[in-house]
Design a protein around this motif. Structure first.
Motif, PDB file in Angstrom:
ATOM      1  N   THR A   1      15.767  74.423  12.688  1.00 29.99           N
ATOM      2  CA  THR A   1      16.341  74.060  13.990  1.00 29.99           C
ATOM      3  C   THR A   1      15.252  74.134  15.051  1.00 29.99           C
ATOM      4  N   ARG A   2      15.200  73.142  15.926  1.00 30.53           N
ATOM      5  CA  ARG A   2      14.306  73.198  17.081  1.00 30.53           C
ATOM      6  C   ARG A   2      15.141  73.393  18.348  1.00 30.53           C
ATOM      7  N   LEU A   3      15.809  72.354  18.808  1.00 23.92           N
ATOM      8  CA  LEU A   3      16.625  72.403  20.016  1.00 23.92           C
ATOM      9  C   LEU A   3      15.873  73.024  21.190  1.00 23.92           C
ATOM     10  N   ARG A   4      14.641  72.597  21.340  1.00 25.43           N
ATOM     11  CA  ARG A   4      13.827  72.982  22.487  1.00 25.43           C
ATOM     12  C   ARG A   4      12.612  72.069  22.557  1.00 25.43           C
ATOM     13  N   PHE A   5      12.019  72.015  23.728  1.00 25.00           N
ATOM     14  CA  PHE A   5      10.798  71.222  23.902  1.00 25.00           C
ATOM     15  C   PHE A   5       9.611  71.963  23.297  1.00 25.00           C
ATOM     16  N   PRO A   6       8.567  71.237  22.879  1.00 27.14           N
ATOM     17  CA  PRO A   6       7.314  71.929  22.550  1.00 27.14           C
ATOM     18  C   PRO A   6       6.775  72.609  23.801  1.00 27.14           C
ATOM     19  N   GLN A   7       5.939  73.615  23.600  1.00 29.16           N
ATOM     20  CA  GLN A   7       5.413  74.373  24.730  1.00 29.16           C
ATOM     21  C   GLN A   7       3.884  74.277  24.775  1.00 29.16           C
ATOM     22  N   GLN A   8       3.333  74.469  25.956  1.00 28.85           N
ATOM     23  CA  GLN A   8       1.878  74.434  26.115  1.00 28.85           C
ATOM     24  C   GLN A   8       1.254  75.584  25.331  1.00 28.85           C
ATOM     25  N   ALA A   9       0.420  75.244  24.360  1.00 29.96           N
ATOM     26  CA  ALA A   9      -0.237  76.261  23.535  1.00 29.96           C
ATOM     27  C   ALA A   9      -1.282  75.587  22.674  1.00 29.96           C
ATOM     28  N   ALA A  10      -2.287  76.361  22.256  1.00 29.87           N
ATOM     29  CA  ALA A  10      -3.269  75.833  21.313  1.00 29.87           C
ATOM     30  C   ALA A  10      -2.652  75.699  19.926  1.00 29.87           C
ATOM     31  N   SER A  11      -1.698  76.582  19.598  1.00 33.71           N
ATOM     32  CA  SER A  11      -1.042  76.553  18.296  1.00 33.71           C
ATOM     33  C   SER A  11      -0.211  75.287  18.148  1.00 33.71           C
ATOM     34  N   LEU A  12      -0.411  74.575  17.038  1.00 31.81           N
ATOM     35  CA  LEU A  12       0.341  73.347  16.803  1.00 31.81           C
ATOM     36  C   LEU A  12       1.746  73.616  16.283  1.00 31.81           C
ATOM     37  N   GLN A  13       2.068  74.859  15.988  1.00 22.77           N
ATOM     38  CA  GLN A  13       3.452  75.208  15.666  1.00 22.77           C
ATOM     39  C   GLN A  13       4.270  75.294  16.943  1.00 22.77           C
ATOM     40  N   THR A  14       3.648  75.818  17.991  1.00 23.14           N
ATOM     41  CA  THR A  14       4.322  75.907  19.290  1.00 23.14           C
ATOM     42  C   THR A  14       4.284  74.559  19.992  1.00 23.14           C
ATOM     43  N   ARG A  15       3.119  73.927  20.013  1.00 24.47           N
ATOM     44  CA  ARG A  15       2.962  72.588  20.595  1.00 24.47           C
ATOM     45  C   ARG A  15       3.180  71.570  19.471  1.00 24.47           C
ATOM     46  N   TRP A  16       4.410  71.544  18.953  1.00 26.07           N
ATOM     47  CA  TRP A  16       4.690  70.791  17.736  1.00 26.07           C
ATOM     48  C   TRP A  16       4.643  69.284  17.912  1.00 26.07           C
ATOM     49  N   CYS A  17       4.633  68.792  19.153  1.00 22.50           N
ATOM     50  CA  CYS A  17       4.600  67.334  19.345  1.00 22.50           C
ATOM     51  C   CYS A  17       3.335  66.723  18.743  1.00 22.50           C
ATOM     52  N   SER A  18       2.197  67.399  18.916  1.00 19.98           N
ATOM     53  CA  SER A  18       0.939  66.857  18.384  1.00 19.98           C
ATOM     54  C   SER A  18       0.936  66.836  16.865  1.00 19.98           C
TER      55      SER A  18
ATOM     56  N   SER B   1      -4.339  60.062  30.362  1.00 19.32           N
ATOM     57  CA  SER B   1      -3.353  59.129  29.831  1.00 19.32           C
ATOM     58  C   SER B   1      -2.755  59.738  28.583  1.00 19.32           C
ATOM     59  N   SER B   2      -1.644  60.406  28.754  1.00 18.88           N
ATOM     60  CA  SER B   2      -0.915  60.984  27.641  1.00 18.88           C
ATOM     61  C   SER B   2       0.504  60.452  27.749  1.00 18.88           C
ATOM     62  N   CYS B   3       1.495  61.150  27.206  1.00 16.18           N
ATOM     63  CA  CYS B   3       2.874  60.729  27.428  1.00 16.18           C
ATOM     64  C   CYS B   3       3.191  60.792  28.923  1.00 16.18           C
ATOM     65  N   GLN B   4       4.076  59.937  29.374  1.00 17.71           N
ATOM     66  CA  GLN B   4       4.430  59.950  30.793  1.00 17.71           C
ATOM     67  C   GLN B   4       5.047  61.290  31.189  1.00 17.71           C
ATOM     68  N   THR B   5       5.935  61.821  30.351  1.00 12.81           N
ATOM     69  CA  THR B   5       6.574  63.103  30.649  1.00 12.81           C
ATOM     70  C   THR B   5       5.989  64.215  29.779  1.00 12.81           C
ATOM     71  N   CYS B   6       4.672  64.240  29.673  1.00 16.84           N
ATOM     72  CA  CYS B   6       3.960  65.216  28.839  1.00 16.84           C
ATOM     73  C   CYS B   6       4.263  66.648  29.284  1.00 16.84           C
ATOM     74  N   ILE B   7       4.345  67.559  28.322  1.00 14.12           N
ATOM     75  CA  ILE B   7       4.618  68.968  28.627  1.00 14.12           C
ATOM     76  C   ILE B   7       3.490  69.604  29.433  1.00 14.12           C
ATOM     77  N   PHE B   8       2.312  68.984  29.455  1.00 14.64           N
ATOM     78  CA  PHE B   8       1.186  69.516  30.214  1.00 14.64           C
ATOM     79  C   PHE B   8       1.130  68.992  31.651  1.00 14.64           C
ATOM     80  N   ASN B   9       2.071  68.169  32.044  1.00 15.01           N
ATOM     81  CA  ASN B   9       2.062  67.629  33.405  1.00 15.01           C
ATOM     82  C   ASN B   9       2.120  68.749  34.447  1.00 15.01           C
TER      83      ASN B   9
END
Length: 375
Positions: free
Chosen positions: A161-178, A277-285
């Motif tokens: 289950t995710r049901l949450r946005f990825p979060q800003q982090a170096a870890s790709l488990q937390t920043r799962w979008c990448s 130039s990343s996603c328009q609604t990027c979590i790093f905005n």
């Protein structure tokens, strides 16, 4: 590499930050006798380009464009280059959720202008499908190939289950979008195609060290995770795949100079004032980007806000919702009417290259420092 370059890079290693700080040194100043890992080079701005195929991961941003230009400038045959674009929102959704609406068609038009093949790949149902996963397995990967689109099931994936946005982090488990929407898809696109067996493949991405402290530590050349010839003495499916980041060492100024020399139109996000130039609604905005989206495209912010309320978790790690963050800053003033109109359209209608007789113009987002896009 030629012998001189090989000797230089063979001698380079990365010294831990604390040790460098102690002696007041930069990574470029450190020389040792052996590389930390054979085949891994912290600095490799020029390599021997004896590859059968070069895959360019094409996001449509300035750095992936510069990576392509860097390869062409060094004489790699355009006929052996293919562009790969990972669709963040997938191909099933009618409307964009995270990415720019036009970015897919921009990459299509770019490939046509360059007379290069473009292969698109994506996680079925895209970002939203992965985000809404609830006690279920991840969706299959879909990979564009010369013979059409191949669907790759993920039978080994566990229910989660995710049901949450990825979060800003170096870890790709937390920043799962990448990892879920780009890295894993690219890896399977390489391993599922027999055409890469017994080939030497160069896998090119456009990261730059100047972008973040995390990327400052990246190696410039190393075996890709799908490489098999250096993992086994007798691999069943021999693939030689090198991951190269050709513009890793370049400054933003050098990247814009390359695009100016190429006379390629600055991508739309930079013309709007975005620094990346990343996603328009990027979590790093940053707050100002959220304020700008709320001003010009309020429906995009409202959709994010609705999921924040549903999940009980904000897209930002500081706990502020996108609506709250949008109220903390003034929106960018966008004077480029052409780019503004294009930003809401799915079909890309602007010229890829600057038309003859017109001057190339540095976009508003160049050197802006406005926080937008992954680091």
């Amino acid at each position: 590499m030629d012998n001189v370059l090989s000797d230089v890079y063979d001698d380079r290693v990365v010294i831990p930050d604390a040790q460098m700080n102690l002696f007041g040194l930069e990574p470029k100043d450190i020389i040792a006798r052996q590389p930390a890992v054979p085949g891994v080079f912290f600095d490799a701005p020029d390599i021997e380009l004896d590859y059968d195929i070069a895959v360019i991961c094409m996001s449509g941003g300035k750095d992936s464009l510069a990576a392509l230009k860097y390869l062409l400038d060094r004489g790699f045959p355009a006929s052996r280059i293919e562009l790969w674009h990972h669709l963040v929102d997938g191909l099933e959704a009618a409307d964009s959720f995270m990415d720019w609406p036009f970015i897919d068609d921009y990459c299509v038009k770019l490939a046509e202008a360059l007379d290069m093949p473009l292969y698109r790949s994506w996680l079925k149902h895209g970002f939203k499908g992965e985000m809404l996963k609830h006690n279920s397995r991840s969706h299959p990967h879909l990979v564009g190939t010369p013979d059409g689109v191949v669907e790759l099931p993920r039978n080994a994936a566990k229910e989660a289950t995710r049901l949450r946005f990825p979060q800003q982090a170096a870890s790709l488990q937390t920043r799962w979008c990448s990892s879920a929407l780009k890295i894993d898809v690219g890896r399977r696109a390489l391993t599922c195609q027999e055409r890469f067996i017994d080939k030497k493949v160069l896998f090119v991405t456009g990261e730059r060290r100047q972008e973040s402290s995390n990327r400052a530590k990246y190696n410039q050349l190393e075996p890709h995770s799908t490489d098999t010839v250096r993992k086994s003495a007798r691999p069943l499916k021999p693939r030689h795949v090198d991951a190269w980041r050709p513009v890793l060492h370049l400054s933003e100024e050098e990247v814009w100079e390359m695009l100016c020399d190429w006379r390629i139109n600055p991508p739309v996000p930079y013309r709007l004032g975005w620094g990346r130039s990343s996603c328009q609604t990027c979590i790093f905005n940053g707050d100002r980007i959220w304020a700008t989206i709320a001003h010009y495209w309020p429906e995009r912010v409202q959709e994010i806000a609705q999921y924040e309320e549903q999940f009980g978790t904000a897209i930002s790690r500081n706990g502020k919702t996108v609506v709250e963050r949008a109220r903390l800053a003034e929106p960018l003033k966008i004077d480029d009417e052409q780019a503004l109109r294009q930003a809401s359209r799915h079909d890309y209608e602007l010229p890829i290259f600057v038309p003859e007789g017109q001057s190339w113009t540095l976009p508003a987002g160049a050197f802006s420092g406005v926080s937008a896009g992954a680091s």
